[in-house]
Structures are given as structure tokens and as C-alpha cells.
Write a protein that holds these residues in place. Structure first.
Motif, PDB file in Angstrom:
ATOM      1  N   LEU A 441      45.112  99.154  59.475  1.00 37.30           N
ATOM      2  CA  LEU A 441      45.198  99.366  60.881  1.00 37.30           C
ATOM      3  C   LEU A 441      45.487 100.959  61.512  1.00 37.30           C
ATOM      4  O   LEU A 441      44.930 101.326  62.363  1.00 37.30           O
ATOM      5  CB  LEU A 441      46.121  98.401  61.518  1.00 37.30           C
ATOM      6  N   GLU A 442      46.368 101.339  60.594  1.00 37.05           N
ATOM      7  CA  GLU A 442      46.824 102.763  61.145  1.00 37.05           C
ATOM      8  C   GLU A 442      46.007 103.868  60.625  1.00 37.05           C
ATOM      9  O   GLU A 442      46.128 105.190  61.254  1.00 37.05           O
ATOM     10  CB  GLU A 442      48.157 103.133  60.489  1.00 37.05           C
ATOM     11  N   ASN A 443      44.908 103.646  59.965  1.00 40.95           N
ATOM     12  CA  ASN A 443      44.307 104.749  59.255  1.00 40.95           C
ATOM     13  C   ASN A 443      42.574 104.480  59.317  1.00 40.95           C
ATOM     14  O   ASN A 443      41.876 105.187  58.570  1.00 40.95           O
ATOM     15  CB  ASN A 443      44.378 104.929  57.843  1.00 40.95           C
ATOM     16  N   ALA A 444      42.279 103.232  59.829  1.00 44.23           N
ATOM     17  CA  ALA A 444      40.769 103.029  60.067  1.00 44.23           C
ATOM     18  C   ALA A 444      40.390 102.954  61.404  1.00 44.23           C
ATOM     19  O   ALA A 444      40.234 102.001  62.316  1.00 44.23           O
ATOM     20  CB  ALA A 444      40.605 101.487  59.343  1.00 44.23           C
ATOM     21  N   PRO A 445      39.924 104.213  61.817  1.00 40.01           N
ATOM     22  CA  PRO A 445      39.299 104.326  63.340  1.00 40.01           C
ATOM     23  C   PRO A 445      38.109 103.487  63.622  1.00 40.01           C
ATOM     24  O   PRO A 445      38.013 103.299  64.677  1.00 40.01           O
ATOM     25  CB  PRO A 445      39.391 105.814  63.353  1.00 40.01           C
ATOM     26  N   MET A 446      37.272 103.354  62.544  1.00 36.01           N
ATOM     27  CA  MET A 446      36.085 102.639  62.802  1.00 36.01           C
ATOM     28  C   MET A 446      36.282 101.101  62.931  1.00 36.01           C
ATOM     29  O   MET A 446      35.190 100.291  63.174  1.00 36.01           O
ATOM     30  CB  MET A 446      34.933 103.012  61.797  1.00 36.01           C
ATOM     31  N   LEU A 447      37.419 100.570  62.587  1.00 37.20           N
ATOM     32  CA  LEU A 447      37.532  99.054  62.361  1.00 37.20           C
ATOM     33  C   LEU A 447      37.619  98.484  63.614  1.00 37.20           C
ATOM     34  O   LEU A 447      38.010  98.777  64.588  1.00 37.20           O
ATOM     35  CB  LEU A 447      39.070  98.762  61.756  1.00 37.20           C
ATOM     36  N   THR A 448      36.681  97.340  63.986  1.00 40.44           N
ATOM     37  CA  THR A 448      36.358  96.826  65.101  1.00 40.44           C
ATOM     38  C   THR A 448      37.074  95.249  65.012  1.00 40.44           C
ATOM     39  O   THR A 448      37.078  94.723  65.888  1.00 40.44           O
ATOM     40  CB  THR A 448      34.943  96.600  65.463  1.00 40.44           C
ATOM     41  N   LYS A 449      37.025  94.753  63.559  1.00 38.41           N
ATOM     42  CA  LYS A 449      37.519  93.552  63.630  1.00 38.41           C
ATOM     43  C   LYS A 449      38.474  93.178  62.152  1.00 38.41           C
ATOM     44  O   LYS A 449      37.948  93.572  61.297  1.00 38.41           O
ATOM     45  CB  LYS A 449      36.202  92.554  63.820  1.00 38.41           C
ATOM     46  N   LEU A 450      39.458  92.685  62.314  1.00 43.35           N
ATOM     47  CA  LEU A 450      40.282  92.171  61.396  1.00 43.35           C
ATOM     48  C   LEU A 450      40.402  90.753  61.309  1.00 43.35           C
ATOM     49  O   LEU A 450      41.080  90.061  62.273  1.00 43.35           O
ATOM     50  CB  LEU A 450      41.662  93.018  61.173  1.00 43.35           C
ATOM     51  N   ALA A 475      52.773  98.678  64.882  1.00 46.96           N
ATOM     52  CA  ALA A 475      52.047  99.876  64.343  1.00 46.96           C
ATOM     53  C   ALA A 475      51.222 100.579  65.130  1.00 46.96           C
ATOM     54  O   ALA A 475      50.803  99.872  66.283  1.00 46.96           O
ATOM     55  CB  ALA A 475      51.299  99.377  63.001  1.00 46.96           C
ATOM     56  N   LYS A 476      50.895 101.731  65.120  1.00 46.23           N
ATOM     57  CA  LYS A 476      50.008 102.388  66.022  1.00 46.23           C
ATOM     58  C   LYS A 476      48.657 102.363  65.298  1.00 46.23           C
ATOM     59  O   LYS A 476      48.284 102.976  64.342  1.00 46.23           O
ATOM     60  CB  LYS A 476      50.320 103.766  66.004  1.00 46.23           C
ATOM     61  N   TRP A 477      47.673 101.637  66.060  1.00 46.63           N
ATOM     62  CA  TRP A 477      46.587 101.171  65.453  1.00 46.63           C
ATOM     63  C   TRP A 477      45.452 102.516  65.589  1.00 46.63           C
ATOM     64  O   TRP A 477      45.406 103.086  66.748  1.00 46.63           O
ATOM     65  CB  TRP A 477      45.851 100.046  65.989  1.00 46.63           C
ATOM     66  N   ALA A 478      44.697 103.007  64.559  1.00 45.62           N
ATOM     67  CA  ALA A 478      43.937 104.046  64.553  1.00 45.62           C
ATOM     68  C   ALA A 478      42.542 103.737  65.501  1.00 45.62           C
ATOM     69  O   ALA A 478      41.976 104.842  66.116  1.00 45.62           O
ATOM     70  CB  ALA A 478      43.499 104.611  63.296  1.00 45.62           C
ATOM     71  N   SER A 479      42.367 102.527  65.619  1.00 46.14           N
ATOM     72  CA  SER A 479      41.110 102.131  66.295  1.00 46.14           C
ATOM     73  C   SER A 479      41.499 101.510  67.771  1.00 46.14           C
ATOM     74  O   SER A 479      42.548 100.885  67.877  1.00 46.14           O
ATOM     75  CB  SER A 479      40.264 100.827  65.655  1.00 46.14           C
ATOM     76  N   THR A 480      40.860 101.993  68.673  1.00 47.85           N
ATOM     77  CA  THR A 480      40.933 101.671  70.102  1.00 47.85           C
ATOM     78  C   THR A 480      40.326 100.201  70.514  1.00 47.85           C
ATOM     79  O   THR A 480      40.278  99.792  71.594  1.00 47.85           O
ATOM     80  CB  THR A 480      40.549 102.744  71.118  1.00 47.85           C
ATOM     81  N   CYS A 481      39.413 100.140  69.686  1.00 45.66           N
ATOM     82  CA  CYS A 481      38.663  98.748  69.789  1.00 45.66           C
ATOM     83  C   CYS A 481      38.580  97.546  68.866  1.00 45.66           C
ATOM     84  O   CYS A 481      37.541  96.967  68.594  1.00 45.66           O
ATOM     85  CB  CYS A 481      37.085  99.105  70.248  1.00 45.66           C
ATOM     86  N   CYS A 482      39.763  97.430  68.160  1.00 41.89           N
ATOM     87  CA  CYS A 482      39.805  96.636  66.963  1.00 41.89           C
ATOM     88  C   CYS A 482      40.443  95.085  67.584  1.00 41.89           C
ATOM     89  O   CYS A 482      41.425  95.239  68.439  1.00 41.89           O
ATOM     90  CB  CYS A 482      40.729  97.082  65.987  1.00 41.89           C
ATOM     91  N   SER A 483      39.837  94.019  67.190  1.00 42.44           N
ATOM     92  CA  SER A 483      40.284  92.945  67.469  1.00 42.44           C
ATOM     93  C   SER A 483      40.845  92.110  66.198  1.00 42.44           C
ATOM     94  O   SER A 483      40.357  92.092  65.108  1.00 42.44           O
ATOM     95  CB  SER A 483      39.512  91.886  68.187  1.00 42.44           C
TER      96      SER A 483
END
Length: 521
Positions: A441-450, A475-483
Motif C-alpha cells: 500500500l505504501e509503495n504501489a502508486p498504480m494500485l487501484t484495488k486490493l 499507513a500512507k497509501w501511495a495510490s490515491t484511488c485504491c479501494s
């Protein structure tokens, strides 16, 4: 997997075959019982079913409109009926009398079973003999062509010469789709070489046979039109497997279930697109030359503590789906480099074409977790990552494999630049699992879904399950659009039904991601 299958007593020939290879037959009887328990789920379905229903709105007259249909269409209708129903159409009208004999034959021997026998898993020998006789009558009566023969109910050790005649008849009548399964011992029951006289075959599945020795066969022998091959608990040795691949120029799909005696699969094929394996046992897989191979899928392994299986990938320019790799059992080799925990990414240690990756990891075992960053570095372009947590079998501590371990692991390109979806199966809320998830979560800026899936009854309530994720939201998530989706699986850990393991998803090329399957509660 569900309730354990009972041991299956072996014949003396099969016992001797195991002993020659240094294996105790008694230890393997239960294993074979498990294999028998789910072989029915890995075989392709017959193209016709006697359970299908037909609905129609009937007109208010007695006109026979079906018989007035074009003759070619009537033949097609008859070829899609179960065997006995197709033969019975001869009594409907004069025009139907010869239709069954002139329509392409679809022969499914299980349709000859009594309802009681068809509903159970085992077939008594007396019932099997009756079915075997019915199959022989149909093969002798119908002139062909044979579109499909699905033969799984006979104890062929009782009829070795009949098996040869069946294969010769099927060859003469141009069988295109053949599923042939022995019940189930001896494993050393030889398949007749008449198997190689079927040039029209496009799909072939074999179960519980010994593959013919190909050393003495003419160089001209081949399966020129074979597109799909399935070997289910078939005794076949390396040179014979090499022979089949070399003599099948159109082969696109290879499926292997329970390679009890095959210790090495060397993939050399210009045409193969998909290789799938279920219940791999000490099998080394070497992708030597496969320019069109898109999918290499190892659904499961049957291994012991000493098992070590080598997965070697030479240049594979089309490989896009790979998994499930298991650090516990698999030694990964890219080119000529064995991947270890300290291996760094380089052009010779990466496969940049893989977009979908599956891994099974024991997060409670330090050696598994230490290999995970190295495995991920080997596939820098992964967009969809599937992680399945395997239960640890020992009390080995994970030591300091917390978030600091992941920070010190260094850059992982697929995490930092490409991963869009991650599905995390068998979540238990352990610290080592949470550390990995937090790192993603802190290092995957392209992540859109977990998606996080926990086994049934792992937690006492949804509230308890949600509470396990609290460190992730801190945590501080790298992605701003992750669900993030947390869901309970349909099965308790280790209780998944055998039908979840099958070849259908992997060989369905219209299905983008065969690993993206969640059985929810």
C-alpha cells in the motif's frame, strides 16, 4: 480438500512399479485415492448431457414440423443428443430412420449407466462390463464419423485386446475428440500403439494408463491436428513426452494431472500457448523453446518436506501468465541464473512479459518471505498479483521480517510502477502478512484495488476481521484511488472442494485472468 478419500488397493504390477522407483506403495494408496477423488473434475465435460431439458411452445395441430427441417439440420440435432436418445429417433418417422447412422456420433459411455450407478463415484465391475459391451455395439454399428468419444467407465485390464480394437475403430472412423480413462489400476496398463493412428484428433485426454514406448515408432508418426492434450495420472517418461510434443505441430494446450512418474517436463514447442499442471509431484519444468507460450499454470503440488522442483524459464517472449510459484518447493531459474534471496534484477534475471503472477507463500517461514522480493523482481511488469498464504507447518520464527525488512529489501519495479490489482488469499491477520500488505500500500502508486480474502470461520465476527486491518489504514497509501475489499471465503482453510481445481479456467483464452476467482461465503 474435503473429506479424505479412502485408500485404493493397488495391483501387484503397480506395486512393483512404485517399488522400483524407491516408493512405498502403501504410502501412495491414499495419494491415489485423493487423485481419484477429483479426476472427474479435471476431465472436459461431454458435449451432450442426458440431464438437459428441451422446451418448446407447441402449436394446436398435429403437423410434424421438425421432420420437415433440412436434412443437414436434422443430422446436427441428432448428433447433439445422448447416445441412446439419438438411436431411438429412428422410430419417430420414416425420414428419421437412417439419421442416427448418418449423423456424426457423440459416444458418452456414462450415459449407459443405470441412474444409481451414475449418481455414485465408483462403478461396480459388473455394471462396467455392461457399459463396455454397449460401447462395443455402438462402435460396431455406427459407420462414423465420430465427433466425440468420452469413455471413462470401463476396467480395461479385463479387455486388453478390446481396447486395441476400440482404438483402431475410432481411428478408422475419424474420431476428433477422445477422452479415455481406465478404472483405475493397473497404472501400468499399456495403451496400444493404435493411439498414434488417429490423424483427425483435435483433443485427447487420457487417464490411468501407461503411455506407449515411442522409441521404436516410425519418424512419420504424428498427431497433425491435435490442439489439446490432457494426461491424468498417466505413466509417461521424459523421452516419450518429448516425442509427443515434437510430433504435435498444432498443439496449443497441454494439461497434466498427477505426474506420478514424469520427473521432467521439457517444453519445446512452436505452437504451445498454455501448459497447466494439477497435483505436481517432484516435477522439474524447463521452458526451453516455446515462442508462443502465454500461460504456465501450476495449480497445486503434492509434495513432501524434501521436495524440490526446478522451474526454469529460458526466453519466453509471449509468456504473460505464470503461477502458482511456491518458494517452499520451487527453485526458480531464469536463463542460467538460480534466483536466490540476494539476486538483483538484471536483463538476464527478469521476464518482462509476465503481466499476471501467482505466488503461494508461507508468511510464517522466514526462508519463504526472504525469497518473495527476489521473485517479484524477476517479473518487473506484473499488473495483477495473486498471493495465497500457505499455513506454516513448523514453529520456525520469522525473526525481523517486519516492515523494516521490506524497506531494506530495495526497489521492486512491478510494485513501484505496474501493479494495479492484488488479491490476497487466506489472510489470518499475522504480523508478517500485515507488514507485506502495508509495504504494498505504501509503495504501489498504480494500485487501484486490493482484495483480502480470509478463510471461513477464521474470525468470530466481521468486526474482528475488520479490526485486523487497522494497521493498514494507519499507513500512507501511495495510490490515491485504491479501494480495499475484505471478504470471507466460502471454505475453511484446507477444505476447498476438488472441483475448484480444473483446467477449464486456465485454458479459456477469453478469460483474461484465470487466477481472479474468489469463492465467497
Amino acid at each position: 480438500m474435503g473429506s479424505p478419500a479412502p485408500p485404493v488397493p493397488m495391483d501387484r504390477v503397480t506395486e512393483a512399479l512404485f517399488r522400483v522407483r524407491g516408493q512405498d506403495p502403501q504410502d501412495l494408496e491414499a495419494l491415489v485415492g485423493r487423485i481419484l477423488g477429483y479426476i472427474q473434475f479435471v476431465l472436459p465435460d461431454p458435449p451432450v448431457s442426458r440431464h438437459a431439458t428441451l422446451r418448446a411452445c407447441l402449436p394446436n395441430d398435429d403437423v410434424d414440423r421438425v421432420s420437415a427441417l433440412p436434412y443437414a439440420l436434422l443430422r446436427d440435432i441428432v448428433s447433439r443428443l445422448p447416445d441412446k436418445d439419438a438411436a431411438r429417433t429412428a422410430v419417430l418417422a420414416t425420414r428419421w430412420r437412417e439419421l442416427w447412422r448418418r449423423a456424426p456420433l457423440v459416444l458418452v459411455d456414462s450415459h449407459f449407466l443405470t441412474p444409481a450407478a451414475a449418481s455414485g463415484g465408483q462403478v461396480a465391475r459388473a455394471e462396467a462390463r455392461r457399459v463396455t459391451a454397449a460401447v462395443s455395439r455402438v462402435l460396431a454399428t455406427h459407420p462414423g464419423p465420430i465427433r466425440c468419444a468420452h469413455l471413462t467407465c470401463s476396467y480395461m485390464d479385463e479387455f486388453p485386446s478390446l481396447l486395441a480394437r476400440w482404438l483402431q475403430t475410432l481411428a478408422v472412423k475419424g474420431v476428433q475428440d477422445l477422452v479415455l480413462v481406465n478404472r483405475p489400476f493397473p497404472l501400468a496398463l499399456d495403451l496400444p500403439v493404435a493411439l498414434f493412428g488417429m490423424p483427425a484428433l483435435t483433443r485427447l485426454y487420457l487417464g490411468f494408463f501407461k503411455f506407449p514406448d515411442t522409441a521404436a515408432l516410425p519418424r512419420t508418426v504424428s498427431f497433425p491436428n491435435l490442439r489439446e492434450l490432457g494426461l491424468c495420472t498417466v505413466v509417461i517418461f521424459g523421452p516419450d513426452m518429448d516425442f509427443v510434443l515434437a510430433r504435435s505441430p498444432a498443439l496449443e494446450i497441454l494439461c497434466i494431472q498427477a505426474n506420478l512418474f514424469t520427473k521432467r517436463l521439457r517444453i519445446v514447442s512452436r505452437s504451445l500457448r498454455c501448459v497447466q499442471i494439477i497435483a505436481a509431484t517432484d516435477l522439474d519444468i524447463l521452458v526451453a523453446y516455446a515462442p508462443h507460450l502465454e500461460r504456465l499454470i501450476i495449480w497445486s503440488v503434492l509434495a513432501n518436506k524434501s521436495s524440490n522442483m526446478r522451474i526454469k524459464i529460458a526466453p519466453a517472449p509471449a509468456l504473460s501468465i505464470l503461477g502458482y510459484l511456491e518458494p517452499e518447493f520451487h527453485t526458480l531459474e531464469i536463463g542460467n541464473t538460480v534466483i536466490k534471496a540476494e539476486t538483483r534484477a538484471s536483463p538476464t534475471t527478469t521476464v518482462p512479459t509476465v503481466k499476471i503472477l501467482g505466488l503461494k507463500v508461507r508468511f510464517g517461514i522466514s526462508n519463504d518471505v526472504k525469497l518473495l522480493p527476489a521473485f517479484l523482481r524477476c517479473f518487473p511488469a506484473v499488473e495483477r498479483l495473486h498471493i495465497e498464504v500457505r499455513s506454516k507447518k513448523t514453529a520456525e520464527p520469522t525473526g525481523k521480517l517486519n516492515l523494516e525488512f521490506w524497506k531494506e529489501a530495495g526497489a521492486i519495479e512491478c510494485v513501484q510502477s505496474h501493479i494495479k490489482l492484488m488479491i490476497f488469499h487466506n489472510f489470518h491477520g499475522d504480523q508478517s502478512e500485515l507488514s507485506f500488505l502495508k509495504y504494498i500500500l505504501e509503495n504501489a502508486p498504480m494500485l487501484t484495488k486490493l482484495v483480502i480474502v480470509y478463510p471461513k470461520r477464521t474470525f468470530t465476527s466481521v468486526t474482528e476481521a475488520n479490526s485486523k486491518l487497522e494497521p493498514l489504514f494507519a499507513a500512507k497509501w501511495a495510490s490515491t484511488c485504491c479501494s480495499l475489499l475484505l471478504t470471507e471465503g466460502a471454505y475453511a482453510e484446507g477444505k476447498e472442494p476438488p472441483e475448484l481445481q480444473n483446467f477449464k479456467r486456465g485454458s479459456n483464452f477469453s478469460l483474461r485472468d484465470p487466477f481472479a476467482f474468489i469463492a465467497r461465503a
